[in-house]
Design a protein around this motif. Sequence first.
Motif, PDB file in Angstrom:
ATOM      1  N   ASP A  63       0.883  -1.169   0.000  1.00 21.41           N
ATOM      2  CA  ASP A  63       0.000   0.000   0.000  1.00 21.41           C
ATOM      3  C   ASP A  63       0.917   1.215   0.000  1.00 21.41           C
ATOM      4  O   ASP A  63       1.539   1.542   1.007  1.00 21.41           O
ATOM      5  CB  ASP A  63      -0.913   0.004   1.222  1.00 21.41           C
ATOM      6  CG  ASP A  63      -1.984   1.098   1.155  1.00 21.41           C
ATOM      7  OD1 ASP A  63      -1.766   2.078   0.414  1.00 21.41           O
ATOM      8  OD2 ASP A  63      -3.018   0.972   1.832  1.00 21.41           O
TER       9      ASP A  63
ATOM     10  N   GLN B 285      -4.457  -0.632  13.282  1.00 24.80           N
ATOM     11  CA  GLN B 285      -4.428  -0.266  11.868  1.00 24.80           C
ATOM     12  C   GLN B 285      -3.444  -1.149  11.105  1.00 24.80           C
ATOM     13  O   GLN B 285      -3.759  -1.679  10.026  1.00 24.80           O
ATOM     14  CB  GLN B 285      -4.045   1.204  11.716  1.00 24.80           C
ATOM     15  CG  GLN B 285      -5.077   2.180  12.250  1.00 24.80           C
ATOM     16  CD  GLN B 285      -4.554   3.618  12.249  1.00 24.80           C
ATOM     17  OE1 GLN B 285      -3.354   3.861  12.178  1.00 24.80           O
ATOM     18  NE2 GLN B 285      -5.475   4.567  12.321  1.00 24.80           N
TER      19      GLN B 285
ATOM     20  N   THR C  56      -4.703  -4.700  10.692  1.00 23.10           N
ATOM     21  CA  THR C  56      -5.735  -4.784   9.659  1.00 23.10           C
ATOM     22  C   THR C  56      -5.113  -4.835   8.274  1.00 23.10           C
ATOM     23  O   THR C  56      -5.514  -5.646   7.421  1.00 23.10           O
ATOM     24  CB  THR C  56      -6.695  -3.589   9.763  1.00 23.10           C
ATOM     25  OG1 THR C  56      -7.333  -3.609  11.035  1.00 23.10           O
ATOM     26  CG2 THR C  56      -7.746  -3.631   8.676  1.00 23.10           C
ATOM     27  N   ASP C  57      -4.127  -3.996   8.034  1.00 17.01           N
ATOM     28  CA  ASP C  57      -3.428  -4.032   6.742  1.00 17.01           C
ATOM     29  C   ASP C  57      -2.746  -5.384   6.544  1.00 17.01           C
ATOM     30  O   ASP C  57      -2.852  -6.004   5.479  1.00 17.01           O
ATOM     31  CB  ASP C  57      -2.401  -2.898   6.670  1.00 17.01           C
ATOM     32  CG  ASP C  57      -3.039  -1.544   6.482  1.00 17.01           C
ATOM     33  OD1 ASP C  57      -3.978  -1.435   5.674  1.00 17.01           O
ATOM     34  OD2 ASP C  57      -2.608  -0.578   7.135  1.00 17.01           O
ATOM     35  N   ARG C  58      -2.044  -5.841   7.562  1.00 21.47           N
ATOM     36  CA  ARG C  58      -1.324  -7.113   7.466  1.00 21.47           C
ATOM     37  C   ARG C  58      -2.258  -8.267   7.147  1.00 21.47           C
ATOM     38  O   ARG C  58      -1.992  -9.073   6.258  1.00 21.47           O
ATOM     39  CB  ARG C  58      -0.600  -7.380   8.787  1.00 21.47           C
ATOM     40  CG  ARG C  58       0.169  -8.689   8.833  1.00 21.47           C
ATOM     41  CD  ARG C  58       0.374  -9.141  10.264  1.00 21.47           C
ATOM     42  NE  ARG C  58      -0.880  -9.581  10.884  1.00 21.47           N
ATOM     43  CZ  ARG C  58      -1.028  -9.799  12.186  1.00 21.47           C
ATOM     44  NH1 ARG C  58      -0.021  -9.597  13.016  1.00 21.47           N
ATOM     45  NH2 ARG C  58      -2.192 -10.218  12.668  1.00 21.47           N
ATOM     46  N   ASP C  59      -3.365  -8.341   7.855  1.00 13.67           N
ATOM     47  CA  ASP C  59      -4.272  -9.463   7.668  1.00 13.67           C
ATOM     48  C   ASP C  59      -4.944  -9.438   6.300  1.00 13.67           C
ATOM     49  O   ASP C  59      -5.464 -10.473   5.845  1.00 13.67           O
ATOM     50  CB  ASP C  59      -5.324  -9.475   8.768  1.00 13.67           C
ATOM     51  CG  ASP C  59      -4.740  -9.852  10.122  1.00 13.67           C
ATOM     52  OD1 ASP C  59      -3.559 -10.255  10.173  1.00 13.67           O
ATOM     53  OD2 ASP C  59      -5.462  -9.730  11.137  1.00 13.67           O
ATOM     54  N   ALA C  60      -4.934  -8.284   5.648  1.00 17.50           N
ATOM     55  CA  ALA C  60      -5.460  -8.185   4.288  1.00 17.50           C
ATOM     56  C   ALA C  60      -4.376  -8.446   3.238  1.00 17.50           C
ATOM     57  O   ALA C  60      -4.650  -8.331   2.039  1.00 17.50           O
ATOM     58  CB  ALA C  60      -6.068  -6.803   4.063  1.00 17.50           C
TER      59      ALA C  60
ATOM     60  N   THR D  34      -1.298  -6.839   3.063  1.00 17.39           N
ATOM     61  CA  THR D  34      -0.363  -5.732   2.868  1.00 17.39           C
ATOM     62  C   THR D  34       0.772  -5.867   3.871  1.00 17.39           C
ATOM     63  O   THR D  34       0.585  -5.652   5.068  1.00 17.39           O
ATOM     64  CB  THR D  34      -1.066  -4.375   3.031  1.00 17.39           C
ATOM     65  OG1 THR D  34      -2.036  -4.229   2.001  1.00 17.39           O
ATOM     66  CG2 THR D  34      -0.066  -3.241   2.946  1.00 17.39           C
TER      67      THR D  34
ATOM     68  N   HIS E 111      -8.438   0.919   7.089  1.00 15.56           N
ATOM     69  CA  HIS E 111      -7.277   0.191   6.592  1.00 15.56           C
ATOM     70  C   HIS E 111      -7.712  -1.136   5.958  1.00 15.56           C
ATOM     71  O   HIS E 111      -8.852  -1.561   6.060  1.00 15.56           O
ATOM     72  CB  HIS E 111      -6.284  -0.044   7.728  1.00 15.56           C
ATOM     73  CG  HIS E 111      -5.560   1.203   8.130  1.00 15.56           C
ATOM     74  ND1 HIS E 111      -4.246   1.449   7.791  1.00 15.56           N
ATOM     75  CD2 HIS E 111      -5.974   2.299   8.818  1.00 15.56           C
ATOM     76  CE1 HIS E 111      -3.888   2.634   8.262  1.00 15.56           C
ATOM     77  NE2 HIS E 111      -4.921   3.161   8.891  1.00 15.56           N
ATOM     78  N   GLY E 112      -6.735  -1.766   5.265  1.00 16.73           N
ATOM     79  CA  GLY E 112      -6.980  -3.076   4.700  1.00 16.73           C
ATOM     80  C   GLY E 112      -7.674  -3.072   3.352  1.00 16.73           C
ATOM     81  O   GLY E 112      -8.302  -4.060   2.984  1.00 16.73           O
TER      82      GLY E 112
END
Length: 362
Positions: free
Chosen positions: A54, A75, A78-82, A84, A289-290
């Motif tokens: 991202d 935050q 959330t990005d990691r689990d998606a 990113t 996020h995500g």
Amino acid sequence: MATVLHVVGEVLVGPQESRPECWVIGGQVTYAAPTGSGHDVQTVRGWVLPGLVDAHCHVGLDPQGPVAADVAEAQAVTDRDAGTLLIRDAGSPADTRWIDDREDLPRIVRAGKHIARTRRYIRNYAHEIEPDELVAHVRMEARRGDGWVKLVGDWIDRETGDLAPCWPREAVVAAVAAAHEEGARTTAHCFGEQSLHDFAAAGTDCIEHASGLDEVTTRSFAAQGIAIVPTLINVANFPQLAAPAAEKFPVYHQHMLDLHARRYETIARAHEAGIPIYVGTDAGGVLPHGLAAKEALELAKAGLSTLDVLAAGSWGARAWLGRPGLDEGDPADLVVYPADPRADLAVLGAPDTIILRGRRLP
């Protein structure tokens, strides 16, 4: 006993290269099977990409300004689990260096704190300064960041009632030159047309949003290799962003509606001209996020091919940021999907397995 991950299926090393398997040993990617005994081999199956990127994300920020560490952590998770695993934090007033010590959180490339004109940006986000202070602040943020500096190039000017550049062109030229002298690259928030002409003249490295690209700046960006991060899922909100100003600033309101209406055409023209384009969500301000997978689908609507979109959010973006991908010996930051994202970009929104710094996460 050392754990070895054996990733089987299709490892998408690049747009034109894939391999049937790889191993994760000692936190690194290798294409050589482990030898000897004493290994606990765990098999992971699926289609593999390097961790998504991202390229416009604000960890540590919400609509009111900097947030507490626990909110910033949520935050980042959330990005990691998606999927990113690499973020270019395109401006944040929060100190998130502590994230670098966390093995379970994404890697972050920071652009420091936004640099904006006095009363010409969102409150509590930026250094708010005048043009004669710009070069000094650019040098300061270049030394604090991770090779990037973020300027606010335009915002509503309440005297004219429309989007307008925040800086005189000569100040932009001097600021970009100063950043380059410090070994940093520059990017800028730009919605409208006029500021893009100034940043093109200055030789900026990147522009965020770039919704005001016209035929002249499109040719100039392409000739200079100036990248854009369109954040189309944010541009989609232009009507709502401008609505409160409809009565008091009707010219600005209509301008934002026009930029919104032609957003796909603008990015399609940029892509056809050869301007480098990368996935970025603008998460952390108004947006959650995500959302990197959702932005990827928006770029496809603008005419980028599936492989172009995947490059914009994985291999190509990592190379642009100077970060590794899936070559022999690279750090094992990868995402495993249940189906081939080259056949359906929607797969990006549902990863099966996240491997970060060589560890398979729950």
